[in-house]
Structure formats: structure tokens, C-alpha cells
Design a protein around this motif. Structure first.
Motif, PDB file in Angstrom:
ATOM      1  N   HIS A   1     -15.897  -3.937  -3.772  1.00 17.78           N
ATOM      2  CA  HIS A   1     -14.708  -4.773  -3.847  1.00 17.78           C
ATOM      3  C   HIS A   1     -13.508  -3.998  -4.410  1.00 17.78           C
ATOM      4  CE1 HIS A   1     -12.163  -8.205  -4.491  1.00 17.78           C
ATOM      5  NE2 HIS A   1     -12.068  -7.914  -5.772  1.00 17.78           N
ATOM      6  N   PHE A   2     -13.798  -3.062  -5.338  1.00 18.89           N
ATOM      7  CA  PHE A   2     -12.705  -2.354  -6.015  1.00 18.89           C
ATOM      8  C   PHE A   2     -11.800  -1.606  -5.041  1.00 18.89           C
ATOM      9  CE2 PHE A   2     -13.907   2.101  -5.750  1.00 18.89           C
ATOM     10  CZ  PHE A   2     -15.238   2.011  -5.386  1.00 18.89           C
ATOM     11  N   LEU A   3     -12.319  -1.267  -3.848  1.00 21.90           N
ATOM     12  CA  LEU A   3     -11.506  -0.528  -2.881  1.00 21.90           C
ATOM     13  C   LEU A   3     -10.274  -1.302  -2.463  1.00 21.90           C
ATOM     14  CD1 LEU A   3     -14.208   1.097  -0.606  1.00 21.90           C
ATOM     15  CD2 LEU A   3     -12.697   2.241  -2.213  1.00 21.90           C
ATOM     16  N   LYS A   4     -10.322  -2.637  -2.616  1.00 26.23           N
ATOM     17  CA  LYS A   4      -9.187  -3.466  -2.193  1.00 26.23           C
ATOM     18  C   LYS A   4      -8.183  -3.673  -3.321  1.00 26.23           C
ATOM     19  CE  LYS A   4     -11.688  -6.226   1.248  1.00 26.23           C
ATOM     20  NZ  LYS A   4     -13.053  -6.357   0.714  1.00 26.23           N
ATOM     21  N   LEU A   5      -8.514  -3.219  -4.525  1.00 24.43           N
ATOM     22  CA  LEU A   5      -7.621  -3.448  -5.662  1.00 24.43           C
ATOM     23  C   LEU A   5      -6.496  -2.413  -5.702  1.00 24.43           C
ATOM     24  CD1 LEU A   5     -10.308  -4.172  -8.385  1.00 24.43           C
ATOM     25  CD2 LEU A   5      -9.084  -5.798  -6.955  1.00 24.43           C
ATOM     26  N   THR A   6      -5.454  -2.742  -6.442  1.00 24.87           N
ATOM     27  CA  THR A   6      -4.322  -1.828  -6.570  1.00 24.87           C
ATOM     28  C   THR A   6      -4.715  -0.608  -7.394  1.00 24.87           C
ATOM     29  OG1 THR A   6      -2.841  -3.695  -6.507  1.00 24.87           O
ATOM     30  CG2 THR A   6      -1.940  -1.635  -7.331  1.00 24.87           C
ATOM     31  N   ALA A   7      -4.396   0.565  -6.854  1.00 23.31           N
ATOM     32  CA  ALA A   7      -4.836   1.786  -7.529  1.00 23.31           C
ATOM     33  C   ALA A   7      -4.086   2.008  -8.838  1.00 23.31           C
ATOM     34  CB  ALA A   7      -4.657   2.980  -6.601  1.00 23.31           C
ATOM     35  N   GLY A   8      -2.757   1.902  -8.797  1.00 21.39           N
ATOM     36  CA  GLY A   8      -1.991   2.024 -10.041  1.00 21.39           C
ATOM     37  C   GLY A   8      -1.706   3.450 -10.480  1.00 21.39           C
ATOM     38  N   PHE A   9      -2.214   4.453  -9.781  1.00 22.36           N
ATOM     39  CA  PHE A   9      -1.867   5.831 -10.152  1.00 22.36           C
ATOM     40  C   PHE A   9      -1.196   6.522  -8.964  1.00 22.36           C
ATOM     41  CE2 PHE A   9      -6.216   5.914  -8.597  1.00 22.36           C
ATOM     42  CZ  PHE A   9      -6.242   6.987  -7.737  1.00 22.36           C
ATOM     43  N   ASP A  10      -0.405   7.527  -9.259  1.00 19.05           N
ATOM     44  CA  ASP A  10       0.284   8.258  -8.205  1.00 19.05           C
ATOM     45  C   ASP A  10      -0.499   9.505  -7.826  1.00 19.05           C
ATOM     46  OD1 ASP A  10       2.747   6.828  -7.660  1.00 19.05           O
ATOM     47  OD2 ASP A  10       3.253   7.230  -9.749  1.00 19.05           O
ATOM     48  N   ILE A  11      -0.288   9.971  -6.613  1.00 17.36           N
ATOM     49  CA  ILE A  11      -0.930  11.206  -6.153  1.00 17.36           C
ATOM     50  C   ILE A  11       0.173  12.161  -5.732  1.00 17.36           C
ATOM     51  CG2 ILE A  11      -2.525  12.228  -4.487  1.00 17.36           C
ATOM     52  CD1 ILE A  11      -3.912   9.561  -4.286  1.00 17.36           C
ATOM     53  N   GLY A  12       0.072  13.411  -6.194  1.00 18.96           N
ATOM     54  CA  GLY A  12       1.148  14.372  -5.978  1.00 18.96           C
ATOM     55  C   GLY A  12       1.416  14.710  -4.532  1.00 18.96           C
ATOM     56  N   GLU A  13       0.359  14.883  -3.747  1.00 23.80           N
ATOM     57  CA  GLU A  13       0.545  15.289  -2.358  1.00 23.80           C
ATOM     58  C   GLU A  13      -0.135  14.302  -1.439  1.00 23.80           C
ATOM     59  OE1 GLU A  13      -0.283  19.524  -1.607  1.00 23.80           O
ATOM     60  OE2 GLU A  13      -0.301  19.702  -3.775  1.00 23.80           O
ATOM     61  N   HIS A  14       0.602  13.782  -0.484  1.00 26.38           N
ATOM     62  CA  HIS A  14      -0.029  12.857   0.459  1.00 26.38           C
ATOM     63  C   HIS A  14       0.519  13.052   1.857  1.00 26.38           C
ATOM     64  CE1 HIS A  14       3.586  10.580  -0.690  1.00 26.38           C
ATOM     65  NE2 HIS A  14       3.187  10.775  -1.933  1.00 26.38           N
ATOM     66  N   LEU A  15      -0.383  13.065   2.837  1.00 26.73           N
ATOM     67  CA  LEU A  15       0.031  13.246   4.230  1.00 26.73           C
ATOM     68  C   LEU A  15       0.464  11.917   4.833  1.00 26.73           C
ATOM     69  CD1 LEU A  15      -2.755  15.682   5.436  1.00 26.73           C
ATOM     70  CD2 LEU A  15      -0.376  16.212   4.994  1.00 26.73           C
ATOM     71  N   ILE A  16      -0.036  10.806   4.265  1.00 27.13           N
ATOM     72  CA  ILE A  16       0.397   9.494   4.725  1.00 27.13           C
ATOM     73  C   ILE A  16       1.153   8.840   3.574  1.00 27.13           C
ATOM     74  CG2 ILE A  16      -1.422   9.075   6.433  1.00 27.13           C
ATOM     75  CD1 ILE A  16      -2.962   7.603   4.235  1.00 27.13           C
ATOM     76  N   PRO A  17       2.043   7.890   3.870  1.00 22.47           N
ATOM     77  CA  PRO A  17       2.783   7.255   2.773  1.00 22.47           C
ATOM     78  C   PRO A  17       1.831   6.642   1.751  1.00 22.47           C
ATOM     79  CG  PRO A  17       3.658   6.576   4.900  1.00 22.47           C
ATOM     80  CD  PRO A  17       2.409   7.357   5.185  1.00 22.47           C
ATOM     81  N   TYR A  18       2.119   6.883   0.480  1.00 18.72           N
ATOM     82  CA  TYR A  18       1.266   6.342  -0.570  1.00 18.72           C
ATOM     83  C   TYR A  18       2.093   6.141  -1.840  1.00 18.72           C
ATOM     84  CZ  TYR A  18      -2.089   6.026  -4.312  1.00 18.72           C
ATOM     85  OH  TYR A  18      -2.771   5.596  -5.414  1.00 18.72           O
ATOM     86  N   SER A  19       1.882   5.014  -2.497  1.00 17.17           N
ATOM     87  CA  SER A  19       2.514   4.803  -3.803  1.00 17.17           C
ATOM     88  C   SER A  19       1.507   4.110  -4.711  1.00 17.17           C
ATOM     89  CB  SER A  19       3.763   3.942  -3.672  1.00 17.17           C
ATOM     90  OG  SER A  19       3.387   2.603  -3.459  1.00 17.17           O
ATOM     91  N   ARG A  20       1.863   3.929  -5.976  1.00 17.70           N
ATOM     92  CA  ARG A  20       0.923   3.389  -6.943  1.00 17.70           C
ATOM     93  C   ARG A  20       0.479   1.972  -6.596  1.00 17.70           C
ATOM     94  NH1 ARG A  20       2.711  -0.577  -9.510  1.00 17.70           N
ATOM     95  NH2 ARG A  20       0.987  -0.696 -10.971  1.00 17.70           N
ATOM     96  N   SER A  21       1.283   1.233  -5.788  1.00 13.36           N
ATOM     97  CA  SER A  21       0.914  -0.150  -5.492  1.00 13.36           C
ATOM     98  C   SER A  21      -0.049  -0.258  -4.314  1.00 13.36           C
ATOM     99  CB  SER A  21       2.166  -0.983  -5.240  1.00 13.36           C
ATOM    100  OG  SER A  21       3.012  -0.303  -4.357  1.00 13.36           O
ATOM    101  N   ASP A  22      -0.439   0.883  -3.715  1.00 14.49           N
ATOM    102  CA  ASP A  22      -1.443   0.834  -2.655  1.00 14.49           C
ATOM    103  C   ASP A  22      -2.836   0.665  -3.249  1.00 14.49           C
ATOM    104  OD1 ASP A  22       0.021   1.037  -0.222  1.00 14.49           O
ATOM    105  OD2 ASP A  22       0.564   3.076  -0.798  1.00 14.49           O
ATOM    106  N   THR A  23      -3.832   0.484  -2.370  1.00 11.91           N
ATOM    107  CA  THR A  23      -5.183   0.198  -2.857  1.00 11.91           C
ATOM    108  C   THR A  23      -5.961   1.482  -3.154  1.00 11.91           C
ATOM    109  OG1 THR A  23      -6.043   0.206  -0.621  1.00 11.91           O
ATOM    110  CG2 THR A  23      -5.311  -1.914  -1.500  1.00 11.91           C
ATOM    111  N   TYR A  24      -7.073   1.322  -3.872  1.00  8.91           N
ATOM    112  CA  TYR A  24      -7.983   2.443  -4.114  1.00  8.91           C
ATOM    113  C   TYR A  24      -8.478   3.013  -2.787  1.00  8.91           C
ATOM    114  CZ  TYR A  24      -8.383   1.498  -9.122  1.00  8.91           C
ATOM    115  OH  TYR A  24      -8.131   1.342 -10.446  1.00  8.91           O
ATOM    116  N   GLY A  25      -8.686   2.119  -1.809  1.00  7.60           N
ATOM    117  CA  GLY A  25      -9.152   2.562  -0.491  1.00  7.60           C
ATOM    118  C   GLY A  25      -8.182   3.551   0.120  1.00  7.60           C
ATOM    119  N   ARG A  26      -6.879   3.220   0.039  1.00  7.50           N
ATOM    120  CA  ARG A  26      -5.877   4.110   0.614  1.00  7.50           C
ATOM    121  C   ARG A  26      -5.787   5.402  -0.184  1.00  7.50           C
ATOM    122  NH1 ARG A  26      -2.145   3.442   4.563  1.00  7.50           N
ATOM    123  NH2 ARG A  26      -0.330   4.797   4.483  1.00  7.50           N
TER     124      ARG A  26
END
Lengths: 367, 392
Positions: free
Chosen positions: B52-77
Motif C-alpha cells: 500500500h505504501f507505494l501509493k503514499l506521498t514520498a515527501g523527499f526530493d531526488i536530485g536527478e530524474h529522467l521523468i518529472p518528479y517532485s516531493r508530492s509524487d508517490t513512493y511508486g513514482r
């Protein structure tokens, strides 16, 4: 002949499958009691029923304490190879309360990422490693947080010559941060709230984080303020770095135990409270013997184990608190020894003062 | 006719079966026991497995991403970002390591004393140093020692080289880009037709035309004509040059390669190339000397001998061990975590730590690496089959 052999083998095979299935399923459904004992024997030190941790610690003869090994002032290894620091002293305090001997501790150095797994699996008895108390950690990780021993806040350190004065100046900055920390999340939250675009550079250990910062990989580095102060003292030229006057978050740091053993949780809680109470009553490692011999105050008598059998209620000897004060000291002594004016850090007490001095340290009565 | 009956406990066939069954029971029972033990331990701590946790908001940023990503995306993304980063570095790593490995492997067999010795020293040093040491060397010893951004070395372009990485000009798709994609597809089709026709002609006449050269030229011709055509008609080229510029604390625009990425890629490429070089050397040496002598006797020069006679035969020996080098490179990329590159292992580690879902995250991670490896194996096995000596 051959037909009979095959019949026989068929029966044997069926029996084998059945047996295997039983050994798999019987444990889950039919006989939970038996399972409980099996599991307990296999991981006796990871068991988490009432009273099991204290029993395991006493049988083992020493406490296993998970600490930081890379944070001067809180948990680090000194030149002689001994663990030293504020958190480390709390490990000694627990050992003193249980065994009357502060040296009966084995330290396990852990990274931020490893710490909860080590606690969950029973590798350590208690985690005292500048760990922030949050709702998620308190619930989902299967852990319980003892009272906060150090009220901290997250800060940001930058180079003096960078001209950065506020969070807004960090637009477009690279920021070094350690993985597996609340700081990583706070940073993302605060920057998102202010609409500041930044790039995190994430490392496993504090040494890597500050190493990369010092090499100039990042414009800023973020962690708890106390850790920034302590780490700054280890940089090549501490005066070149400045900690910004912003606090990103509340970081209450304290000991952590596994859920499920309330007695052990109580012991850790009251060890912390005992250090607070010691300071409040003005009892130090220097004067504790004198006070114990002369006091008429019923509260002090209860505290030092002269009446009320307080220790036994925790499953310890009655002089548990006396041992903590005698061998490790009260809160003020622990603080000053590791972080006070005589150390390179010289951290002001601030919120970490006794409630009688306007701080947040307040212990429930020992009675 | 009466058979002499052997009691079953002395019948070898029966005994073999019994041994097998007992072994099976032991394996299944211990597996079930370990599984059950884990589940009980997790249940005691209220950590029953759930994704279930994969659907929750990740809350952390990632320095390098090939697809759009921000802290409000899910753990899955977040996990997907990590997976793509791993694929990126592994894919580029495999290509560069293969090229470098072949060059060094051939150098190793060169008659030229200097080339030969350089290759030998390279292979012996790199193969005998742990990859982690190499990675740390590339990261702290090379890329972090570049000048600070304010004193960055500016190469023509402008290309900024600093300890924040390399920022260089890069193509940026404009409005006519999608149109140009059709042109490229058409060029590809035309090239395929040319390839097919020429191969057919070659088979019929027995003279081998330069199939590869002509079809490549066809493609490049179409691509060039299309570019000019679109630019003239729409007054806008399909790609505009995006130049990096210094802005505050960073460079904006262009292609930015971080020191973490560069260090990881360099480490993996130089390390794996040493092993590939040895594989190539062994492959070439496995071709019997008579083949080379025969080729020379037919009047082929050194390069022709290598390309037409030695390599096609060596490839059969080279491909299987090469596959395992590719798998190693992909799996070794997980050492990225030590130099702060957000690959799958690093991101999964963060997720594990923020959610406490050790078992689930580990299972996911194993599944992803396993599928990478299986996909690589499937491709390489297909290729191996294709180049195999057809025996009649």
C-alpha cells in the motif's frame, strides 16, 4: 513388480507433499501456542513480550546499545577508541540502572538508514542515536520513543563567502543531506512551501555528506543544528562556515525501543527522568553519597532508594537512580561534559534546561 | 517365471526416490519455517507485508530524474525514477565499456610494443582494484577536484566544467520536432529497403556490395534533406541549440551531467572494459592461426583479416562471457549509493527507511534487478544464436 513399485512410490510422494504442506500450514493455523515458543527460541533477543528484554539483557550480562559513531558530542569514537558523547552517556546510564555498573554496555555503531532495522530485528536493545520522534516512526516502524533528551531543530550551514543569508538565497542551490533522516523530508517540505528550486545530493553517512560539502559539491549542508555545530568543529577551517539563522523543523531527539515490551519501555523512560530529577533536586555525582547519608526529604529518599521500593516496580534494584547519578551524573553533568562551555561546541542549554529554569525538561514525580 | 523379489528397503530405485522425497521435504519445510518465522516476527511488530505504501506521498526530493518528479509524487513514482536512473547508467555503461573493451583487447594483442604494454598495464591494474575504490577515486579524486562553479573552466559552446559537473549545449526540440520525427521514420524505412535490395543483389551476383554503408548513407541523406526542407518551409529548425548559462548558484539550460553520474559511469566503464578486453583477447586467440594465415595468403590486409575472418569467428567465443560482464555492470551500478547517485538501490534505501517496509522494498528491488538481468540474458542469447556456427 514394477507396477507395485510405482504404486508404492505414488503413495510415498503423496505422503511427502502432505507432510511438507503440514509443516507449512500447521504453524499458521492449528497451533499458534507452539509457534510462539518456536519463534521465541529462535530469536530470543528479538522477542518483545513483557519483561523479555530485561531478562535477555540480564542473562547476557551487558546492554547492547545502538549509537552514532560519527557525531562528535553525541556519539563518536575518541582517540583511545572509546565511545564518547551525550547519547553514549545515556547508554551508560541504562547500564548503571540495570547492573550498577556503567561499563556493561556493548556499542553498535549504526547509520541513519540501518538504525530502525537493527532495533526491529533485536540486534540492539535500545537505540540512542540522535533520533527524531515523529508520528510515523512511533507507529509504523514498530517502535516506541522514550522522553526527549535533547530538543533540537534543523539548520542549514553555508560558506561565509557564498553570501547566502536566508533560505530564499538558496534558489537553485545544491544541498547535501543524509539519507534516511527526517532532515531529508523537512528540507523537501520547507523548500516546496517557499517555492524554492533546489537539488538534493543524498549520501548514506554523515562523513560522506560533510566530505562532499567540504569539497564544494554543495552550496549548503543541512542537518540538526547541534550536529552542524559539532560537525563544523571538524571541518578544515570552521570559521569559513556559518549556520543560517533559520530553523526548519522541530527535532526532539531521544532513546527508542521496540514496541511490545512495556517494562523495558518504562525502564528507559525512567532512566531519562531520573537524570532530569537529579538536576532538579540538585543531586550530582559529587554530592550524591553525602546527600544519601544525610537526607530527611522523603522525595529524595524515594529517588535514592531509601524508601518506597521504586526500583522494584521497574524490575530493577532500589538504588537504580543512585547508580545513574553516582556513575554517570545528572542531566546537567551529562550535558556539560559533552556539549557544554568546556567543550569545543559550547552549545547554549536553551530549551534543554530544567523546567524550573524555563526549559522543557520536566520529569513526572518519582513516587 | 518367478521374479526374485527384493525388499523395498534394499531396492536401489526405491531408495533413490526416498532420498529425493526426504530432500524435498527438508527444503520445503525449512523454506516454510523461515517464511513463517519472518511473518510472525513482522506481525508482532505490526508490520504485516503490504504494498500500500507505494501509493503514499514520498515527501523527499531526488536530485536527478529522467521523468518529472517532485516531493508530492508517490513512493511508486520515486522507485520508477530510481529504476530509470539505473537503466540510463547501465545502458550507457554497457555501450562505452564494449567499445573501450574491444579497443583495449585488440591493443593487448598488438605487435606494437607500446600499445601492447599500455593495454597490459591497464588491464592488470584495473582488474585488481575493487570497483568501490575506483568509484571513490573518480568521484572525490577527479570530478570533485574540478574548479568551483564561479571559477569554472569554460570550453567553447559554452561548456562549463566545474565540481558541479559538466554543463554543455544540447539540442532542444522546437515546434517542428514532431514533424521531423516522421521524416526520420521515413528515412529509416528507406534505409531498410535499400538494405534488403542490396542484400538480395549481393546474393544473386555473388559480389558483396557495401550494404551497411549505402543504407546508412540513405538514412543520413533523408535526415539532412528533411532538416533543410523543414527549416526552409517553417523557418524553424527541428532542434534549437540550448546553451547553458551561469545564473546565481547554478547553470541553467543545456545538458547537465552531475559529478555523481560522471563518476559512476566512468568507474563502471573503465572497470568493466578491463574484463571485456580480456574476453575479447581470449576470443581472438581462440581463432586458429591457420585462419589468419589463410586470409593473408588470399591477399587480405590486416584490418580485413580482423573484420572478415577473425572477428566473426571470435564472436562465438566472446558473446557468452560478454553477457555476464553486462549483467555484472548492471548489478555493480548499485554501488552508486556510495557516491550519492540516486539509482534504484539508493532510492529504494530511502523508501525503506522512510516507510520501514524492509521486506517489501527488498523484494521489489530483487525483482527489478532480476528482470534487468533476465532481459539482458534473453537479448544476448538471441544474438548468440544468430551468430552461432550453423552446422549441418
Amino acid at each position: 513388480m514394477s507396477k507395485r513399485v510405482f504404486y508404492f512410490l505414488g503413495v510415498l510422494l503423496a505422503l511427502g507433499v502432505l507432510l511438507a504442506a503440514c509443516s507449512g500450514s500447521a504453524q499458521t493455523s492449528s497451533n499458534p501456542q507452539a509457534v510462539q515458543t518456536v519463534v521465541v527460541t529462535v530469536e530470543s533477543n528479538a522477542s518483545s513480550g513483557y519483561g523479555t528484554t530485561l531478562k535477555a539483557v540480564k542473562e547476557r550480562g551487558y546492554l547492547i546499545c545502538g549509537v552514532n559513531a560519527q557525531l562528535p558530542g553525541f556519539g563518536y569514537v575518541d582517540k583511545e577508541g572509546n565511545y564518547k558523547g551525550f547519547d553514549v552517556d545515556y547508554c551508560h546510564a541504562v547500564a548503571a540502572a540495570i547492573f550498577g555498573d556503567p561499563s556493561k554496555v556493548e556499542f553498535r555503531p549504526l547509520t541513519a538508514k540501518e538504525r530502525f532495522t537493527a532495533l526491529q530485528t533485536g540486534e540492539i536493545d535500545v537505540l540512542i542515536r540522535n533520533t527524531t520522534w515523529t508520528l510515523t516512526r512511533d507507529t509504523e516502524l514498530g517502535t516506541n520513543f522514550a522522553p526527549t533528551t535533547f530538543y533540537d531543530g534543523q539548520g542549514i550551514m553555508v560558506r561565509k563567502d557564498s553570501g547566502i543569508k536566508s533560505l530564499e538565497d538558496l534558489e537553485g542551490a545544491k544541498i547535501c543531506v543524509a539519507t534516511g533522516t527526517t532532515t531529508e523530508l523537512n528540507l523537501a517540505d520547507q523548500m516546496a512551501a517557499r517555492g524554492i528550486d533546489y537539488t538534493p545530493v543524498v549520501f548514506e553517512t554523515a562523513d560522506q555528506v560533510f566530505g562532499a560539502y567540504e569539497e564544494g559539491r554543495c552550496d549548503a549542508v543541512t542537518t540538526d543544528k547541534s550536529a552542524l555545530v559539532s560537525r563544523r568543529s571538524t571541518l578544515k577551517n570552521p570559521a569559513d562556515h556559518v549556520i543560517l539563522d533559520v530553523t526548519l523543523s522541530k527535532e526532539p531527539l531521544g532513546p527508542v525501543v521496540r514496541q511490545g515490551d512495556d517494562q523495558w519501555f518504562d525502564i528507559i523512560k525512567w532512566v531519562v527522568f531520573a537524570t532530569f530529577t537529579g538536576e532538579e533536586m540538585g543531586i550530582t555525582s559529587q554530592n550524591v553519597d553525602e546527600i544519601k547519608a544525610s537526607t530527611d526529604d522523603p522525595n529524595v529518599k524515594k529517588f535514592l532508594g531509601l524508601e518506597g521500593e521504586m526500583g522494584q516496580k521497574l524490575g530493577l534494584s532500589d538504588d537504580w537512580a543512585y547508580n545513574i547519578i553516582k556513575y554517570v551524573g545528572n542531566y546537567a553533568e551529562i550535558y556539560n561534559r559533552n556539549l557544554g562551555p568546556d567543550t569545543p561546541f559550547d552549545l547554549p542549554r536553551g530549551l534543554n534546561s530544567c523546567w524550573t529554569d524555563g526549559g522543557l525538561l520536566y520529569a513526572p514525580p518519582i513516587r | 517365471m518367478k521374479e526374485t523379489t527384493i525388499p523395498f528397503w534394499r531396492d536401489e530405485r526405491v531408495l533413490k526416490w526416498i532420498a529425493q522425497i526426504i530432500f524435498l521435504i527438508i527444503v520445503v519445510a525449512s523454506g516454510a519455517y523461515l517464511y513463517h518465522n519472518m511473518m510472525t516476527a513482522l506481525a508482532q511488530r505490526g508490520l504485516l507485508p503490504s504494498f500500500h505504501f507505494l501509493k503514499l506521498t514520498a515527501g523527499f526530493d531526488i536530485g536527478e530524474h529522467l521523468i518529472p518528479y517532485s516531493r508530492s509524487d508517490t513512493y511508486g513514482r520515486a522507485l520508477l525514477v530510481g529504476i530509470l536512473n539505473t537503466i540510463e547508467v547501465s545502458f550507457l555503461g554497457i555501450i562505452f565499456a564494449t567499445i573501450l573493451g574491444i579497443i583495449i583487447g585488440v591493443m593487448r594483442l598488438s605487435q606494437n610494443w607500446l600499445l601492447n604494454k599500455i593495454a597490459t598495464v591497464y588491464i592488470e591494474i584495473i582488474r585488481n582494484v575493487p570497483l568501490l575504490v575506483l568509484l571513490v577515486f573518480w568521484y572525490t579524486g577527479v570530478f570533485l577536484q574540478f574548479p568551483r562553479l564561479k571559477e569554472a573552466k569554460i570550453l567553447p559552446g559554452p561548456t562549463y566544467v566545474s565540481n558541479r559537473g559538466i554543463a554543455m549545449p544540447w539540442g532542444k526540440p522546437t515546434e517542428t520536432w514532431h514533424l521531423y520525427l516522421y521524416v526520420l521514420a521515413f528515412g529509416l524505412l528507406l534505409a531498410a529497403i535499400v538494405w534488403w535490395r542490396l542484400t538480395l543483389i549481393g546474393k544473386r551476383t555473388g559480389r558483396m556490395p557495401l550494404v551497411t554503408v549505402w543504407s546508412t548513407l540513405t538514412f543520413l541523406g533523408v535526415a539532412l534533406l528533411g532538416w533543410i526542407g523543414i527549416t526552409l518551409i517553417y523557418h524553424q529548425a527541428p532542434l534549437a541549440i540550448d546553451r547553458p548559462e551561469l545564473k546565481g548558484l547554478r547553470t541553467v539550460g543545456g545538458l547537465e551531467l552531475t559529478p555523481e553520474f560522471l563518476a559512476l559511469l566512468s568507474g563502471l566503464v573503465f572497470y568493466t572494459a578491463a574484463f571485456i578486453a580480456e574476453v575479447v583477447r581470449a576470443g581472438i586467440q581462440s581463432v586458429s592461426k591457420g585462419q589468419v594465415e589463410a586470409a593473408r595468403a588470399l591477399g587480405l590486409n590486416g584490418f580485413q583479416t580482423l573484420r572478415l575472418v577473425v572477428f566473426p569467428q571470435a564472436l562465438r567465443v566472446i558473446v557468452p562471457p560478454m553477457t555476464s560482464q553486462y549483467l555484472n555492470l548492471t548489478k555493480n551500478s548499485s554501488l552508486a549509493v556510495f557516491i550519492g547517485f540516486p539509482d534504484l538501490y539508493s532510492v529504494a534505501g530511502t523508501i525503506h527507511n522512510q516507510t520501514g517496509r524492509a521486506v517489501e522494498v527488498t523484494i521489489l528491488m530483487m525483482a527489478v534487478y532480476l528482470s534487468f538481468s533476465l532481459m539482458t540474458s534473453v537479448f544476448m542469447n538471441w544474438y548468440n544464436k544468430k551468430i552461432r556456427l550453423v552446422e549441418r
